[in-house]
Every structure is written in C-alpha cells, then in structure tokens.
Design a protein around this motif. Structure first.
Motif, PDB file in Angstrom:
ATOM      1  N   MET A   1     -11.781  10.971 -14.217  1.00 26.65           N
ATOM      2  CA  MET A   1     -10.502  10.270 -14.242  1.00 26.65           C
ATOM      3  C   MET A   1     -10.226   9.657 -12.884  1.00 26.65           C
ATOM      4  O   MET A   1     -10.451  10.302 -11.854  1.00 26.65           O
ATOM      5  CB  MET A   1      -9.411  11.289 -14.602  1.00 26.65           C
ATOM      6  CG  MET A   1      -8.229  10.644 -15.284  1.00 26.65           C
ATOM      7  SD  MET A   1      -6.993  11.901 -15.686  1.00 26.65           S
ATOM      8  CE  MET A   1      -5.906  11.726 -14.297  1.00 26.65           C
ATOM      9  N   THR A   2      -9.734   8.420 -12.842  1.00 29.49           N
ATOM     10  CA  THR A   2      -9.461   7.796 -11.542  1.00 29.49           C
ATOM     11  C   THR A   2      -8.082   8.210 -11.054  1.00 29.49           C
ATOM     12  O   THR A   2      -7.125   8.268 -11.814  1.00 29.49           O
ATOM     13  CB  THR A   2      -9.514   6.257 -11.651  1.00 29.49           C
ATOM     14  OG1 THR A   2      -8.718   5.882 -12.750  1.00 29.49           O
ATOM     15  CG2 THR A   2     -10.934   5.755 -11.802  1.00 29.49           C
ATOM     16  N   SER A   3      -7.995   8.530  -9.742  1.00 31.40           N
ATOM     17  CA  SER A   3      -6.702   8.954  -9.199  1.00 31.40           C
ATOM     18  C   SER A   3      -5.829   7.735  -8.917  1.00 31.40           C
ATOM     19  O   SER A   3      -6.327   6.633  -8.710  1.00 31.40           O
ATOM     20  CB  SER A   3      -6.936   9.759  -7.921  1.00 31.40           C
ATOM     21  OG  SER A   3      -7.633   8.945  -7.013  1.00 31.40           O
ATOM     22  N   SER A   4      -4.527   7.913  -8.902  1.00 31.80           N
ATOM     23  CA  SER A   4      -3.603   6.798  -8.636  1.00 31.80           C
ATOM     24  C   SER A   4      -3.750   6.371  -7.183  1.00 31.80           C
ATOM     25  O   SER A   4      -3.959   7.195  -6.299  1.00 31.80           O
ATOM     26  CB  SER A   4      -2.161   7.249  -8.847  1.00 31.80           C
ATOM     27  OG  SER A   4      -2.058   7.851 -10.085  1.00 31.80           O
ATOM     28  N   PRO A   5      -3.645   5.051  -6.915  1.00 32.68           N
ATOM     29  CA  PRO A   5      -3.782   4.600  -5.530  1.00 32.68           C
ATOM     30  C   PRO A   5      -2.618   5.110  -4.671  1.00 32.68           C
ATOM     31  O   PRO A   5      -1.513   5.285  -5.169  1.00 32.68           O
ATOM     32  CB  PRO A   5      -3.753   3.075  -5.661  1.00 32.68           C
ATOM     33  CG  PRO A   5      -3.178   2.782  -6.988  1.00 32.68           C
ATOM     34  CD  PRO A   5      -3.416   3.968  -7.851  1.00 32.68           C
ATOM     35  N   THR A   6      -2.921   5.335  -3.401  1.00 31.52           N
ATOM     36  CA  THR A   6      -1.860   5.782  -2.496  1.00 31.52           C
ATOM     37  C   THR A   6      -1.008   4.576  -2.102  1.00 31.52           C
ATOM     38  O   THR A   6      -1.394   3.427  -2.329  1.00 31.52           O
ATOM     39  CB  THR A   6      -2.465   6.379  -1.206  1.00 31.52           C
ATOM     40  OG1 THR A   6      -3.167   5.311  -0.559  1.00 31.52           O
ATOM     41  CG2 THR A   6      -3.413   7.511  -1.513  1.00 31.52           C
ATOM     42  N   PHE A   7       0.117   4.867  -1.476  1.00 31.13           N
ATOM     43  CA  PHE A   7       0.993   3.774  -1.037  1.00 31.13           C
ATOM     44  C   PHE A   7       0.245   2.856  -0.072  1.00 31.13           C
ATOM     45  O   PHE A   7       0.337   1.633  -0.153  1.00 31.13           O
ATOM     46  CB  PHE A   7       2.236   4.376  -0.342  1.00 31.13           C
ATOM     47  CG  PHE A   7       3.078   3.315   0.295  1.00 31.13           C
ATOM     48  CD1 PHE A   7       3.873   2.484  -0.486  1.00 31.13           C
ATOM     49  CD2 PHE A   7       3.037   3.108   1.674  1.00 31.13           C
ATOM     50  CE1 PHE A   7       4.631   1.479   0.098  1.00 31.13           C
ATOM     51  CE2 PHE A   7       3.782   2.097   2.261  1.00 31.13           C
ATOM     52  CZ  PHE A   7       4.592   1.280   1.474  1.00 31.13           C
ATOM     53  N   HIS A   8      -0.563   3.453   0.847  1.00 31.07           N
ATOM     54  CA  HIS A   8      -1.290   2.620   1.836  1.00 31.07           C
ATOM     55  C   HIS A   8      -2.314   1.719   1.169  1.00 31.07           C
ATOM     56  O   HIS A   8      -2.477   0.566   1.552  1.00 31.07           O
ATOM     57  CB  HIS A   8      -1.965   3.510   2.890  1.00 31.07           C
ATOM     58  CG  HIS A   8      -0.969   4.057   3.856  1.00 31.07           C
ATOM     59  ND1 HIS A   8      -0.249   3.242   4.690  1.00 31.07           N
ATOM     60  CD2 HIS A   8      -0.557   5.319   4.097  1.00 31.07           C
ATOM     61  CE1 HIS A   8       0.568   3.988   5.416  1.00 31.07           C
ATOM     62  NE2 HIS A   8       0.413   5.261   5.067  1.00 31.07           N
ATOM     63  N   GLU A   9      -3.000   2.256   0.137  1.00 27.85           N
ATOM     64  CA  GLU A   9      -3.984   1.430  -0.595  1.00 27.85           C
ATOM     65  C   GLU A   9      -3.288   0.248  -1.267  1.00 27.85           C
ATOM     66  O   GLU A   9      -3.768  -0.873  -1.241  1.00 27.85           O
ATOM     67  CB  GLU A   9      -4.728   2.281  -1.634  1.00 27.85           C
ATOM     68  CG  GLU A   9      -5.827   3.129  -1.013  1.00 27.85           C
ATOM     69  CD  GLU A   9      -6.351   4.191  -1.978  1.00 27.85           C
ATOM     70  OE1 GLU A   9      -7.401   4.741  -1.681  1.00 27.85           O
ATOM     71  OE2 GLU A   9      -5.697   4.449  -3.021  1.00 27.85           O
ATOM     72  N   LEU A  10      -2.129   0.532  -1.865  1.00 28.12           N
ATOM     73  CA  LEU A  10      -1.395  -0.558  -2.536  1.00 28.12           C
ATOM     74  C   LEU A  10      -0.956  -1.617  -1.515  1.00 28.12           C
ATOM     75  O   LEU A  10      -1.061  -2.830  -1.768  1.00 28.12           O
ATOM     76  CB  LEU A  10      -0.164   0.001  -3.256  1.00 28.12           C
ATOM     77  CG  LEU A  10      -0.460   0.767  -4.544  1.00 28.12           C
ATOM     78  CD1 LEU A  10       0.819   1.407  -5.078  1.00 28.12           C
ATOM     79  CD2 LEU A  10      -1.059  -0.158  -5.598  1.00 28.12           C
ATOM     80  N   ALA A  11      -0.508  -1.154  -0.339  1.00 27.79           N
ATOM     81  CA  ALA A  11      -0.066  -2.097   0.701  1.00 27.79           C
ATOM     82  C   ALA A  11      -1.251  -2.941   1.170  1.00 27.79           C
ATOM     83  O   ALA A  11      -1.127  -4.157   1.369  1.00 27.79           O
ATOM     84  CB  ALA A  11       0.541  -1.334   1.875  1.00 27.79           C
ATOM     85  N   ASP A  12      -2.443  -2.300   1.308  1.00 27.28           N
ATOM     86  CA  ASP A  12      -3.649  -3.034   1.740  1.00 27.28           C
ATOM     87  C   ASP A  12      -4.022  -4.093   0.707  1.00 27.28           C
ATOM     88  O   ASP A  12      -4.368  -5.212   1.040  1.00 27.28           O
ATOM     89  CB  ASP A  12      -4.831  -2.075   1.914  1.00 27.28           C
ATOM     90  CG  ASP A  12      -4.731  -1.309   3.222  1.00 27.28           C
ATOM     91  OD1 ASP A  12      -3.871  -1.691   4.052  1.00 27.28           O
ATOM     92  OD2 ASP A  12      -5.499  -0.339   3.384  1.00 27.28           O
ATOM     93  N   ARG A  13      -3.956  -3.720  -0.587  1.00 26.79           N
ATOM     94  CA  ARG A  13      -4.311  -4.674  -1.656  1.00 26.79           C
ATOM     95  C   ARG A  13      -3.360  -5.866  -1.635  1.00 26.79           C
ATOM     96  O   ARG A  13      -3.780  -7.006  -1.786  1.00 26.79           O
ATOM     97  CB  ARG A  13      -4.211  -3.996  -3.029  1.00 26.79           C
ATOM     98  CG  ARG A  13      -5.433  -3.181  -3.353  1.00 26.79           C
ATOM     99  CD  ARG A  13      -5.335  -2.746  -4.805  1.00 26.79           C
ATOM    100  NE  ARG A  13      -5.913  -1.433  -4.981  1.00 26.79           N
ATOM    101  CZ  ARG A  13      -5.762  -0.690  -6.069  1.00 26.79           C
ATOM    102  NH1 ARG A  13      -5.024  -1.121  -7.066  1.00 26.79           N
ATOM    103  NH2 ARG A  13      -6.342   0.473  -6.175  1.00 26.79           N
ATOM    104  N   ALA A  14      -2.070  -5.586  -1.453  1.00 29.19           N
ATOM    105  CA  ALA A  14      -1.079  -6.671  -1.445  1.00 29.19           C
ATOM    106  C   ALA A  14      -1.356  -7.613  -0.276  1.00 29.19           C
ATOM    107  O   ALA A  14      -1.300  -8.833  -0.416  1.00 29.19           O
ATOM    108  CB  ALA A  14       0.331  -6.099  -1.339  1.00 29.19           C
ATOM    109  N   ARG A  15      -1.700  -7.035   0.883  1.00 32.67           N
ATOM    110  CA  ARG A  15      -1.983  -7.865   2.074  1.00 32.67           C
ATOM    111  C   ARG A  15      -3.229  -8.728   1.835  1.00 32.67           C
ATOM    112  O   ARG A  15      -3.247  -9.904   2.142  1.00 32.67           O
ATOM    113  CB  ARG A  15      -2.197  -6.952   3.291  1.00 32.67           C
ATOM    114  CG  ARG A  15      -1.956  -7.656   4.607  1.00 32.67           C
ATOM    115  CD  ARG A  15      -1.981  -6.700   5.791  1.00 32.67           C
ATOM    116  NE  ARG A  15      -1.060  -5.594   5.654  1.00 32.67           N
ATOM    117  CZ  ARG A  15      -1.423  -4.303   5.595  1.00 32.67           C
ATOM    118  NH1 ARG A  15      -2.683  -3.956   5.651  1.00 32.67           N
ATOM    119  NH2 ARG A  15      -0.515  -3.364   5.473  1.00 32.67           N
ATOM    120  N   ALA A  16      -4.266  -8.091   1.261  1.00 29.83           N
ATOM    121  CA  ALA A  16      -5.527  -8.838   1.004  1.00 29.83           C
ATOM    122  C   ALA A  16      -5.264  -9.989   0.044  1.00 29.83           C
ATOM    123  O   ALA A  16      -5.758 -11.101   0.238  1.00 29.83           O
ATOM    124  CB  ALA A  16      -6.569  -7.894   0.434  1.00 29.83           C
ATOM    125  N   ALA A  17      -4.450  -9.751  -1.002  1.00 29.88           N
ATOM    126  CA  ALA A  17      -4.165 -10.814  -1.972  1.00 29.88           C
ATOM    127  C   ALA A  17      -3.407 -11.954  -1.301  1.00 29.88           C
ATOM    128  O   ALA A  17      -3.660 -13.121  -1.550  1.00 29.88           O
ATOM    129  CB  ALA A  17      -3.348 -10.251  -3.125  1.00 29.88           C
TER     130      ALA A  17
END
Ligand SMILES: Nc1ncnc2c1ncn2[C@@H]1O[C@H](COP(=O)(O)OP(=O)(O)OP(=O)(O)O)[C@@H](O)[C@H]1O
Length: 329
Positions: A1-17
């Motif tokens: 099962m994949t774990s939910s992304p952390t807040f920092h991962e989500l922030a990194d993804r938003a920045r990359a996008a």
C-alpha cells in the motif's frame, strides 16, 4: 500500500509544477492540441484532431503521413494561410490564432517562407530568377535599394547552386532549377521558418536529391529552421527528425544520429523510433506493431521499474471480458 504524501512532498510537487516550463516555451514552433474542422456539403471533416508538435530553432524536420492525414492543413496554418478551429499555435513568438489581418500579412512576408510542390506556383512567369528573388524584399520594404536587392538575390542563387539561372525566366529553367530558385525566393527575407509542402513531388529522384541538398544547405549555412512535408523516403530518411502524422495527430517520430563504428571507423546514421505521449497520457502505437501482435480494442499494461509493457489482451474470453460475472461482482 502506498503511504500518503507528507506536507513537504506536496509542497515540493506544487513548486515543481509551478516552475515547470510552459508547454513549448523554448520551441520556435509550437502546436498545442490543434484542431481543424472543415465543413463541406454539411459533412464535417476533422483534419487535425488535437495535434501537438514542438520544433526547436535550427531543426530540419520531415513530416510524413498517408494522404489525408492532415499534413497540408498543418502547413497552411503554420504559413498563416488558415486558422485552427481550436488549440494554440505559436511561431517565432507570433500567436497564429489571435493575430490581426495586418499582422498576418507581415508574418507571411517576413517570418515564414513557403515552397509548394507545383513548380509553376512558386515563381512569377514573367520575371527572371533575380527579379523573382528580389520581389519579396521589395514587398517587405527590406533589402535596401535595387542594387542591394539584386546583390542579395545573387548571393542566394549562388548559395543554392543556380547562379546560372539569374537572367532566365521560369520556362527557361528545369523543374529542379525552378524549385531551387523558389527556395531562394522563400529565403529572401531571411525567414525564421521555412515550410515546404512536397517540394520534390514533381521531380525525378536525381533532381529531387539536388533540390533536397539545397534545403540542407539553407539549414546548415543560414541556420534556417525547416519543415518539409514529403512522401519521398530518401528525403525522410536523411533528416535527423521525421515526424509521422496519422489521423490528424502526431503519431510517431524517428530520430537519427551519427555513430562511429569502433571497428571500421565508419560513420553511420542510426535511427530510432519513438511514439508521442500527449499531455493526457495518450499514445498512438504504430499500426504495423499492433497488427503484428493482433492487438486491438484493449491491451494489457504492466508498469515495470524502467518501462511500461504493453501486451495483447490476455483476458479476452467470456470469463474476464467486460460485463463478465467476475467484473460485475
Ligand atoms: N478546404 C477543405 N474543405 C474540406 N475538407 C478539407 C479541406 N482541406 C482538407 N480537407 C480534408 O482534411 C483532411 C486532411 O487533408 P490534408 O490536405 O491536410 O491531408 P494531407 O495529409 O496533406 O494529404 P495529401 O498527402 O494527399 O496532400 C482530408 O480528409 C481532406 O479531405
């Protein structure tokens, strides 16, 4: 099962996008989900069906595809002669959808050059080669005085190896010479992009080779970005990038690069075929490949560590088919 992304991962993804370059930002030609629908006698024909294409400055690219696949429609849009029904397209920072009529005229005169298949459509019959090449300079109010325009015309005719035609009218030239002079006309205003629709279509193979060599010279010596529509395999096989259009979309690409054989020291052109993945994740598989494996309607997918496997549907029987008892449960 994949774990939910952390807040920092989500922030990194938003920045990359956010920081990701906009589609086609670095390209000289960008076509973004281009659609062109024609209506004839109440019947709609979708000539382009969401075509994506990016061309970098300095490329020499061949466009291939079956008759009716949409090549000429695309070229007419890029030449500023037609408008897409939907989608976006930019050439050398000109937005071809929102452009005013005045900008469109200036675009056609200065930014793009166009060479057609019919030799008789490219040149004015009552002007000499030099006068034909000088005319676009005059219309664009470029190239200085008459003498400077004639000098520029001579320079181009010389570069394309048709200097001997300088004082001849089209009917005094061979088909190949006419096309090389047509190329000089199209290059007169130093366009950012040169478009050619089957420029060797009316020529025998030897003459076609000479004409194609002139296109290559323009690309290499003047740095002009060139898109050539061709059925001619010897042209398509010689450029670094060949894009195939199928049913109004870019389907596959062949990229070629030189490799030196370590044993013989010989330089060979190595080709590799790619499929285009659009931003919705759609991929067109070449018909020869799917036919060879009997693939249609549905295929099996597997995500592997370094690739995605596409296999024939191994569940094509009643037990596992759509709507089967197993699936309905
Ligand atoms: N002005 C038009 N009115 C109606 N239908 C058109 C028009 N221009 C093109 N089409 C249709 O759009 C489709 C794409 O045509 P297009 O000329 O772009 O194909 P092509 O790939 O250049 O073909 P070819 O290699 O034969 O020149 C075809 O089905 C064609 O019949």
């Amino acid at each position: 099962m994949t774990s939910s992304p952390t807040f920092h991962e989500l922030a990194d993804r938003a920045r990359a996008a956010r920081d990701a370059a906009a589609y086609g930002q670095d390209a000289l030609i960008s076509c973004d989900r281009l659609v062109r629908i024609f209506t004839a006698d109440g019947v709609e024909v979708q000539a382009l069906q969401g075509l994506d294409l990016l061309v970098r400055e300095g490329e020499l690219l061949a466009l291939v595809g079956a008759s009716g696949s949409g090549k000429s429609t695309l070229m007419n849009i890029l030449a500023g002669l037609d408008r897409p029904t939907a989608g976006a397209t930019r050439v050398a920072d000109h937005d071809l959808v929102t452009m005013s009529a005045k900008e469109r005229l200036a675009y056609r005169r200065k930014t793009v050059g166009f060479v057609r298949q019919q030799t008789s459509h490219n040149l004015l019959p009552y002007l000499t080669a030099t006068q034909n090449v000088a005319l676009p300079l005059q219309l664009a109010r470029a190239g200085g005085r008459r003498k400077a325009r004639a000098d520029r015309a001579m320079e181009l005719l010389d570069l394309l190896d048709v200097a001997e035609c300088r004082d001849r009218r089209p009917h005094e030239m061979s088909g190949g010479q006419q096309q090389r002079v047509a190329l000089a006309v199209a290059l007169a205003n130093d366009p950012a992009v040169l478009l050619a629709d089957e420029p060797t279509g009316e020529l025998d193979s030897h003459t076609a080779e000479q004409v194609f060599a002139a296109f290559r010279t323009a690309n290499e010596e003047l740095g002009t970005t060139i898109v050539i529509v061709t059925h001619d395999q010897s042209v398509a096989g010689e450029v670094r990038r060949t894009v195939a259009i199928r049913d109004g979309r870019t389907a596959t690409e062949v990229l070629r690069h030189s490799e030196v054989d370590s044993a013989t020291g010989e330089e060979n052109l190595v080709a590799r075929e790619y499929a285009m993945l659009d931003r919705a994740g759609r991929l067109q598989l070449p018909a020869e490949y799917t036919r060879a494996l009997g693939m249609r309607d549905r295929v099996a997918l597997e995500l592997e560590p370094d690739h995605i496997a596409v296999r024939p549907d191994d569940a094509r029987d009643d037990r596992h088919g759509p709507g089967s008892a197993e699936e309905r449960r």
